[in-house]
Design an enzyme around this catalytic site. Structure first.
Site, PDB file in Angstrom:
ATOM      1  CB  SER A 187      -0.894   0.114   1.104  1.00 37.54           C
ATOM      2  OG  SER A 187      -0.998   1.315   1.216  1.00 37.54           O
ATOM      3  CE1 TYR A 237      -4.493  -2.392   4.765  1.00 40.37           C
ATOM      4  CE2 TYR A 237      -3.588   0.122   4.653  1.00 40.37           C
ATOM      5  CZ  TYR A 237      -4.336  -1.311   3.961  1.00 40.37           C
ATOM      6  OH  TYR A 237      -4.676  -0.603   2.645  1.00 40.37           O
ATOM      7  CE  LYS A 294      -1.741  -3.808   2.609  1.00 40.14           C
ATOM      8  NZ  LYS A 294      -1.613  -5.270   2.222  1.00 40.14           N
TER       9      LYS A 294
END
Lengths: 268, 280
Positions: free
Chosen positions: B156, B169, B173
Site C-alpha cells: 500500500s 495496517y 504493509k
C-alpha cells in the site's frame, strides 16, 4: 497498439535506449520525433556520441538539438507541434556518463554532466509541459539510474545529476497532476549501450587491471546485479518506459520504476 | 508488446473473491492464464466490514471460465500454512504449474494504536504480513525448481509512510515491502522476480464501509457519498477520489509479465501521485 495517434518526442533518440524507445513507440502506432546532439563527440565524454546518419534514420521527424540549450529545446517542441499538431509523450532520455573521483574532478567534467543529464531534462520538460497542460493530457518519462538512488564512487557527478532528475520529476508530477499530465522516472542499472562499452567504463568496473577489455569487464558488470546478467538490453528499458507512457499507468505519477536487475531490492 | 501476455501460464491469486483480487484473476485469464482463485470466504470478527464470501469466490471462478480459461477454487486462509500448501498442491495437480502468484489477500480496520486491542493488531499482522509470507513460502520452492516465477504482493502507499488510525495496517504493509525485497534478493539468481504494488485507496468494500467513511468525516451526522468522495479526492494530486480495481491490475499484470523480467525487488506505487512527496 497502445499509442495509436499519439505523438512522442524522445531526447537522445538517435542511438541506444532512446532509439529503442523510438522504434517501440512507432511499432505501437505512435508518430515519433527524436532529437539528439548527434555531434560524434563531446569533449569530456570517453565514447563517441551518435552520428547524423544514426539520427536521421531514427524516426519520422529527426532533429539535431542539444538538450543543454533551452532555445534549442523550445525549437524542437515547436517543430513537433508544427509537424504533428500536438505532443502527448515526452521521454527525457539524453544522457552522458563520464568517470572520475570527485576530489580533483575538473569543473568542466562536473558541469557538462549536470548540464546534459539534469539541466537537459529541465529544458525539455519546460519546453513541453505548457503544451501538455493546455491540451489536458501528457505523459513524461525521464531516465534516471540506480545511481540516482545511491552513492557510487567515481561517478559522483553522474549520481548527483540522476538524484536531481528524480527530485525534478517528483516535483513536476505534483504540479501537473491536476492537468491530466503524469511524470515518472525509470531507473535502470547497466544497459547494453556504448555508455557501458568503452574503455573508461571497463576501467570503472575493473580498476585492478591496467587495460581491461570487454571480456574482463563482463563478469564485473554481472557482479553488481542480483539477476545474473551483465546488463539489460535497451528493449527492457523500453518495456518500462512504454508502460509508464501508456494509459495503463494513468494513475501512476511521481513514481520511480527500476528495471535494474534487482538493485532496487537492496534500496528503499 | 505482444498480447495476450499470459498464454499457457498458471496464476494463483489470494483474496480473489472480489475487489482487486477478482480483477487480477479475471484480467490474467483474459490474457490467457488459468487461475487458482483462493479466498477465506468468511468474515473475521475484528474486521469492521463483511469479507468476501464463498459464493463470490465461485463467481470469480465463473468469470475466469467466461474468459475460456480454467479456474481452480480454493477456500484458503492465508494464515494457515496447511491451507496454502493444499491450494498449491491442488493447483499443481490440476493445472500442472504455477508461474505467477499475486499475494493480494488483505484486511483493513480502524483504531488508534493506543486504543488497539491485541486481537485487532494480531489479526492484521497475521493476514496482511504473515499471510503474504506463507503464500510466498508455499510456492517459491516450485518456482525455484522450474527456474521461473513472477510474484507480485499487494502492499500500500501507506507502506511508505505513517498514517493515523490504521497503524497496524501501516506496519503490516511496510513489512510486506521488506519481505518482498528480501525474497527478491534470495531468488534473483533462479529466474524468479518479486515485486510489490502500492495502491492508494481502491473502490472496494475495504474502504466503502461505515468505519472508513467515519474516519474521513468524523463530525458528520449522516454520511453522504458525495462528501466521502470529496474528502478522498482532497488527498490526491491527481484529482479523483480512488482507484478502481482494474487500475491496480494494470500494474500487477505488467510486473507479472515478461516485459518486467529485469524488474525485481521494486515497489511500484499506483497512488494518484501521493508518492511524489516520498523518498521512494
Amino acid at each position: 497498439m497502445r499509442f495509436e495517434d499519439r505523438v512522442v518526442l524522445i531526447t537522445g533518440g538517435a542511438r541506444g535506449q532512446g532509439r529503442s524507445h523510438a522504434e517501440r513507440f512507432a511499432a505501437e502506432g505512435a508518430r515519433v520525433a527524436v532529437c539528439d546532439i548527434a555531434s560524434e563527440s563531446l569533449e569530456t565524454v570517453a565514447y563517441p556520441l551518435a552520428s547524423r546518419a544514426e539520427l536521421e534514420s531514427a524516426a519520422e521527424l529527426a532533429l539535431q538539438a542539444d538538450v543543454r540549450s533551452a532555445e534549442e529545446m523550445e525549437r524542437v517542441v515547436a517543430a513537433v507541434l508544427e509537424r504533428f499538431g500536438k505532443l502527448d509523450v515526452l521521454v527525457c532520455n539524453a544522457g552522458i556518463c563520464t568517470f572520475g573521483p570527485l576530489a580533483g574532478m575538473s569543473s568542466e567534467l562536473w558541469q557538462t554532466t549536470i548540464d546534459v543529464n539534469l539541466n537537459g531534462v529541465f529544458n525539455a520538460v519546460r519546453a513541453a509541459a505548457p503544451e501538455m497542460i493546455s491540451q489536458g493530457y501528457g505523459r513524461i518519462v525521464a531516465t534516471a539510474s540506480m545511481a540516482g538512488r545511491a552513492g557510487w564512487e567515481n561517478i559522483g557527478h553522474y549520481a548527483a545529476s540522476k538524484w536531481g532528475v528524480i527530485g525534478l520529476i517528483k516535483s513536476l508530477a505534483l504540479e501537473v497532476a491536476p492537468h491530466g499530465v503524469t511524470a515518472n522516472v525509470v531507473a535502470p542499472s547497466s544497459v547494453n549501450t556504448r555508455m557501458m562499452h568503452n574503455d573508461a567504463a571497463y576501467k570503472l568496473f575493473r580498476p585492478d587491471l591496467e587495460n581491461p577489455t570487454r571480456e574482463d569487464a563482463l563478469p564485473a558488470f554481472t557482479s553488481v546485479n542480483l539477476i545474473p546478467e551483465p546488463y539489460a538490453e535497451p528493449g527492457d528499458i523500453s518495456d518500462a518506459v512504454l508502460f509508464l507512457a501508456s494509459d495503463e499507468a494513468r494513475f501512476i505519477t511521481g513514481a520511480v520504476l527500476s528495471p535494474s536487475m534487482g538493485l532496487s531490492a537492496s534500496n528503499v | 508488446m505482444q498480447r495476450p501476455r499470459f498464454t499457457g501460464k498458471v496464476a494463483l491469486v489470494t483474496g480473489a473473491a472480489r475487489g482487486q483480487g477478482r480483477s487480477h484473476a479475471v484480467r490474467l485469464a483474459a490474457e490467457g492464464a488459468d487461475v487458482i482463485v483462493c479466498d477465506l470466504g468468511a468474515d473475521i470478527d475484528t474486521v469492521p466490514y463483511a469479507l468476501g464470501t464463498e459464493d463470490e469466490l465461485r463467481e470469480t471462478a465463473s468469470l475466469v471460465a467466461e474468459q475460456g480459461r480454467r479456474a481452480v477454487v480454493c477456500r484458503c486462509d492465508v494464515r494457515s500454512t496447511a491451507d496454502l500448501s493444499a491450494a498449491v498442491e491442488r493447483g499443481l495437480d490440476e493445472l500442472g504449474r504455477i508461474d505467477v502468484v499475486v499475494a493480494n489477500a488483505g484486511i483493513a480496520g480502524v483504531s488508534t494504536l493506543a486504543e488497539m486491542s491485541d486481537d485487532v493488531w494480531q489479526n492484521m499482522i497475521d493476514v496482511n504480513l504473515t499471510g503474504v509470507f506463507k503464500t510466498l513460502r508455499a510456492v517459491v520452492p516450485h518456482m525455484v525448481s522450474r527456474r521461473y516465477g513472477r510474484i507480485v504482493a499487494t502492499s500500500s502507499i501507506v507502506g511508505r509512510q505513517g498514517s493515523a488510525n490504521i497503524g497496524h495496517y501501516v506496519a503490516a504493509k511496510w513489512g510486506v515491502i521488506g519481505l518482498v525485497k528480501s525474497l527478491a534478493v534470495e531468488v534473483a539468481e533462479f529466474g524468479v522476480t518479486v515485486n510489490a504494488v502500492l495502491p492508494t485507496s481502491v473502490d472496494s468494500d475495504m474502504i466503502q464501509n461505515d468505519a472508513f467513511h467515519r474516519l474521513f468525516l468524523p463530525d458528520a451526522d449522516e454520511i453522504r457519498m458525495r462528501d466521502v468522495e470529496d474528502a478522498y479526492t482532497a488527498l490526491n494530486p491527481i484529482p479523483v477520489p480512488w482507484l478502481s480495481p482494474g487500475d491496480v491490475s494494470d500494474a500487477v499484470l505488467f510486473l507479472a509479465s515478461d516485459e518486467a523480467r529485469f524488474i525485481t525487488g521494486d515497489a511500484l506505487p499506483v497512488a494518484l501521485g501521493w508518492n511524489a512527496r516520498m523518498a521512494a
